[in-house]
Each structure stands twice: as C-alpha cells, then as structure tokens.
Design a protein around this motif. Structure first.
Motif, PDB file in Angstrom:
ATOM      1  N   PRO A  84       0.100   6.987  14.867  1.00 23.22           N
ATOM      2  CA  PRO A  84      -0.532   7.213  13.568  1.00 23.22           C
ATOM      3  C   PRO A  84      -0.491   8.686  13.173  1.00 23.22           C
ATOM      4  O   PRO A  84      -0.319   9.568  14.016  1.00 23.22           O
ATOM      5  CB  PRO A  84      -1.972   6.744  13.781  1.00 23.22           C
ATOM      6  N   CYS A  85      -0.659   8.952  11.899  1.00 22.54           N
ATOM      7  CA  CYS A  85      -0.662  10.316  11.367  1.00 22.54           C
ATOM      8  C   CYS A  85      -1.783  11.119  12.035  1.00 22.54           C
ATOM      9  O   CYS A  85      -2.927  10.653  12.071  1.00 22.54           O
ATOM     10  CB  CYS A  85      -0.864  10.276   9.850  1.00 22.54           C
ATOM     11  N   PRO A  86      -1.499  12.316  12.535  1.00 24.02           N
ATOM     12  CA  PRO A  86      -2.542  13.109  13.175  1.00 24.02           C
ATOM     13  C   PRO A  86      -3.573  13.663  12.197  1.00 24.02           C
ATOM     14  O   PRO A  86      -4.656  14.062  12.600  1.00 24.02           O
ATOM     15  CB  PRO A  86      -1.766  14.242  13.854  1.00 24.02           C
ATOM     16  N   GLY A  97       9.954  11.534   5.611  1.00 25.45           N
ATOM     17  CA  GLY A  97       9.434  12.355   6.687  1.00 25.45           C
ATOM     18  C   GLY A  97       7.987  12.776   6.536  1.00 25.45           C
ATOM     19  O   GLY A  97       7.489  13.591   7.296  1.00 25.45           O
ATOM     20  N   ALA A  98       7.286  12.223   5.541  1.00 20.54           N
ATOM     21  CA  ALA A  98       5.893  12.601   5.310  1.00 20.54           C
ATOM     22  C   ALA A  98       4.998  11.375   5.340  1.00 20.54           C
ATOM     23  O   ALA A  98       5.429  10.248   5.075  1.00 20.54           O
ATOM     24  CB  ALA A  98       5.749  13.299   3.953  1.00 20.54           C
ATOM     25  N   CYS A  99       3.723  11.596   5.653  1.00 20.53           N
ATOM     26  CA  CYS A  99       2.737  10.518   5.622  1.00 20.53           C
ATOM     27  C   CYS A  99       2.541  10.092   4.168  1.00 20.53           C
ATOM     28  O   CYS A  99       2.277  10.937   3.305  1.00 20.53           O
ATOM     29  CB  CYS A  99       1.412  11.007   6.211  1.00 20.53           C
ATOM     30  N   PRO A 100       2.658   8.804   3.871  1.00 19.91           N
ATOM     31  CA  PRO A 100       2.499   8.353   2.490  1.00 19.91           C
ATOM     32  C   PRO A 100       1.059   8.438   1.985  1.00 19.91           C
ATOM     33  O   PRO A 100       0.825   8.450   0.788  1.00 19.91           O
ATOM     34  CB  PRO A 100       2.986   6.909   2.523  1.00 19.91           C
ATOM     35  N   ASP A 101       0.088   8.530   2.900  1.00 15.71           N
ATOM     36  CA  ASP A 101      -1.308   8.570   2.485  1.00 15.71           C
ATOM     37  C   ASP A 101      -1.819   9.978   2.222  1.00 15.71           C
ATOM     38  O   ASP A 101      -2.513  10.223   1.241  1.00 15.71           O
ATOM     39  CB  ASP A 101      -2.195   7.882   3.526  1.00 15.71           C
ATOM     40  N   CYS A 102      -1.490  10.938   3.103  1.00 13.54           N
ATOM     41  CA  CYS A 102      -2.023  12.295   2.912  1.00 13.54           C
ATOM     42  C   CYS A 102      -0.949  13.330   2.606  1.00 13.54           C
ATOM     43  O   CYS A 102      -1.275  14.449   2.246  1.00 13.54           O
ATOM     44  CB  CYS A 102      -2.829  12.723   4.141  1.00 13.54           C
ATOM     45  N   GLY A 103       0.318  12.966   2.782  1.00 15.40           N
ATOM     46  CA  GLY A 103       1.404  13.887   2.444  1.00 15.40           C
ATOM     47  C   GLY A 103       1.809  14.854   3.556  1.00 15.40           C
ATOM     48  O   GLY A 103       2.685  15.674   3.350  1.00 15.40           O
ATOM     49  N   LEU A 104       1.166  14.759   4.712  1.00 12.77           N
ATOM     50  CA  LEU A 104       1.525  15.655   5.817  1.00 12.77           C
ATOM     51  C   LEU A 104       2.984  15.460   6.198  1.00 12.77           C
ATOM     52  O   LEU A 104       3.421  14.341   6.466  1.00 12.77           O
ATOM     53  CB  LEU A 104       0.619  15.399   7.036  1.00 12.77           C
ATOM     54  N   GLN A 105       3.747  16.557   6.217  1.00 16.30           N
ATOM     55  CA  GLN A 105       5.157  16.495   6.574  1.00 16.30           C
ATOM     56  C   GLN A 105       5.281  16.419   8.089  1.00 16.30           C
ATOM     57  O   GLN A 105       4.819  17.315   8.792  1.00 16.30           O
ATOM     58  CB  GLN A 105       5.899  17.716   6.039  1.00 16.30           C
ATOM     59  N   LEU A 106       5.885  15.351   8.589  1.00 18.84           N
ATOM     60  CA  LEU A 106       5.949  15.119  10.034  1.00 18.84           C
ATOM     61  C   LEU A 106       7.368  15.162  10.579  1.00 18.84           C
ATOM     62  O   LEU A 106       7.560  15.252  11.793  1.00 18.84           O
ATOM     63  CB  LEU A 106       5.302  13.781  10.384  1.00 18.84           C
ATOM     64  N   ALA A 107       8.352  15.029   9.761  1.00 19.52           N
ATOM     65  CA  ALA A 107       9.739  15.019  10.260  1.00 19.52           C
ATOM     66  C   ALA A 107      10.618  15.877   9.398  1.00 19.52           C
ATOM     67  O   ALA A 107      10.336  16.166   8.277  1.00 19.52           O
ATOM     68  CB  ALA A 107      10.276  13.598  10.308  1.00 19.52           C
TER      69      ALA A 107
END
Length: 107
Positions: A84-86, A97-107
């Motif tokens: 899950p998104c951290p 590459g980003a979380c669709p809920d909060c927008g955090l770029q993860l990849a």
C-alpha cells in the motif's frame, strides 16, 4: 539487531518460542579498550536463513502493540501486488507511477 538488553531478551524468548535459532552477543561499545564507562553493545544474532522469520515475528509484535494502543490500521496489498501507499495506505494500482488517491510519486 542491536538494542536495549531487556528488549533483546524478550525478542530472544519470542524467537525460542517459535523455534528460531538465536543468541545474544555483546560487543565492546568503544574502540578505546575499555575504561571509558560505555557499556557493551548487545546484539541478537541469528543465522542468515532465519532473518525473514525474525522480521515477520517483529512485524507481528509491532502490529499487536498497535492494536493494543488502538492505532492499528489494516492494509491489504494493492491490486497489482504492490504494497500500500506509504503516505495514505491506498491499495489502488499506481497511475503513471503515482498513488491515484494522494498523488505521491512512487515510481
């Protein structure tokens, strides 16, 4: 792993209860040859093959502590098998590459 003696003794007992080979090991804290007043560093040592089991045991104990405190939030795996998104614990698949809920770029 190193830490306070009382915590490591408790972890050693938990390892032994699970059949995990483990031992405590003390190392001099300073390179001065002693006399500095520093206590030894205490380590829990396990065979390399047991590290994943000890990590799972520690994660389980951590989750139990969170449950006791009322702060545990259960999260599942994302739809694409990723964790899950951290930031927000969303389990939705990444979008560009980003979380669709909060927008955090993860990849």
């Amino acid at each position: 792993m190193s830490g306070p003696l009382t915590d490591l003794k408790r972890l050693l007992q938990a390892c032994e209860a699970q059949g995990i080979e483990a031992a405590l090991w003390a190392q001099e804290a300073c390179d001065t040859g002693g006399g500095c007043g520093c206590g030894p560093k205490i380590h829990l040592v396990v065979p390399p093959a047991e590290v994943p089991r000890v990590a799972a045991l520690m994660q389980h104990e951590w989750n139990q502590a969170l449950e006791r405190e009322g702060t545990f939030v259960a999260t599942g795996a994302a739809t694409d098998g990723e964790p899950p998104c951290p930031a927000c614990a969303s389990t939705a698949a990444l979008q560009d590459g980003a979380c669709p809920d909060c927008g955090l770029q993860l990849a």
